[in-house]
Design a protein around this motif. Structure first.
Motif, short mmCIF file in Angstrom:
data_model
loop_
_atom_site.label_atom_id
_atom_site.label_comp_id
_atom_site.label_asym_id
_atom_site.label_seq_id
_atom_site.Cartn_x
_atom_site.Cartn_y
_atom_site.Cartn_z
N LEU A 113 -1.33 -0.61 8.45
CA LEU A 113 -2.17 0.39 8.31
C LEU A 113 -2.15 1.10 10.19
O LEU A 113 -2.23 2.24 10.47
CB LEU A 113 -3.33 -0.29 7.97
CG LEU A 113 -4.19 0.32 7.83
CD1 LEU A 113 -3.78 1.78 6.67
CD2 LEU A 113 -5.79 0.33 7.37
N TYR A 128 -0.72 4.43 11.21
CA TYR A 128 -2.06 5.07 11.80
C TYR A 128 -2.76 5.45 13.26
O TYR A 128 -2.77 7.38 13.52
CB TYR A 128 -3.06 5.24 10.57
CG TYR A 128 -1.95 5.66 9.16
CD1 TYR A 128 -1.22 6.53 8.89
CD2 TYR A 128 -2.87 5.50 8.09
CE1 TYR A 128 -1.10 6.25 7.50
CE2 TYR A 128 -2.48 4.70 7.04
CZ TYR A 128 -1.55 5.97 6.25
OH TYR A 128 -1.65 5.52 5.34
N CYS A 158 -9.17 4.22 4.67
CA CYS A 158 -8.94 3.66 4.16
C CYS A 158 -10.32 4.04 2.28
O CYS A 158 -10.63 3.30 2.30
CB CYS A 158 -9.05 2.18 4.03
SG CYS A 158 -9.16 1.23 2.22
#
Length: 239
Positions: A174, A177, A222
């Motif tokens: 993640l 990002y 998320c």
């Protein structure tokens, strides 16, 4: 009904087995391990829980906590990092810019939820974000991480929320990002546009509604900034 009960018991036993395996590998902080995040009236008592291909409806909330903790044990790194949580807070420093940005975003994180409107909730969120900024100085802090950390704090004890954040950022990728060029985010936004029905995508783009306008928030938080926690916890669980 009997089949659903058997599946529920099987899932519960799987989670408990994973916890026991983690303990036998050297995890001794059992009291902190099983202590759930503080539950408020606003928290849903019954959830939909997915473990692999098994989807369980009408499941007690605490089962998600146990499942997420067992996932940290299986990955190993989550538990190891959680053990360093206090050290990160006490002995590691973050840049003034990161600390300032974290402070600005505390009140913006789930503003309608009492958990994060309270001083106690904001302090817990601040500590988790500061610890991650110290753990990963290359990324430090970027807007969007506050919602991911907040989502984890809804279900996990504070130090394990930090461990979960490290797993999601480092192990599940993640953090890409939030890189300087955000190349992975741009790639996934392009893929999102291609996955949508082409007539719908063309219509939205003709109106100036590009995937960037809605998809960036979905991916970088998320889904938790734009959807109920009961929904956003499921993609987080899949990660």
């Amino acid at each position: 009904m009997a089949d659903r009960r058997r599946r529920f018991i099987g899932l519960r036993d799987l989670i408990h087995d994973n916890v026991r395996q983690g303990l036998s590998a050297g995890i001794t902080a059992l009291g902190d391990l099983v202590k759930p995040a503080k539950q408020l009236i606003e928290d849903e008592p019954i959830i939909t829980l997915q473990c692999g291909k098994v989807v369980m409806e009408n499941t007690p909330r605490k089962m998600r906590t146990e499942l997420w903790l067992s996932s940290l044990h299986r990955k190993g790194v989550g538990v190891a990092v959680a053990a360093k949580y206090e050290d990160m807070l006490m002995h590691k420093s973050v840049t003034d810019e990161a600390a300032s940005d974290i402070e600005k975003d505390l009140a913006r994180t789930f503003p309608s939820m009492r958990r994060f409107a309270s001083q106690e909730g904001q302090e817990a969120l601040r500590r988790v974000l500061l610890a991650y900024a110290a753990y990963d100085p290359e990324v430090g802090y970027c807007q969007g991480m506050n919602f991911v950390a907040g989502l984890l704090l809804m279900y996990l004890p504070e130090r394990h929320a930090f461990g979960g954040l490290v797993v999601m950022m480092q192990d599940r990728g993640l953090r890409k990002y939030y890189s300087t060029d955000m190349s992975l985010l741009q790639t996934h936004l392009w893929q999102l546009g291609r996955l949508m029905p082409q007539k719908l995508c063309a219509h939205l783009e003709a109106c100036g509604v590009l995937p960037l306008l809605y998809g960036a928030s979905w991916l970088m938080t998320c889904f938790s900034a734009d959807f109920p926690a009961s929904f956003s916890a499921r993609p987080a669980q899949a990660l």
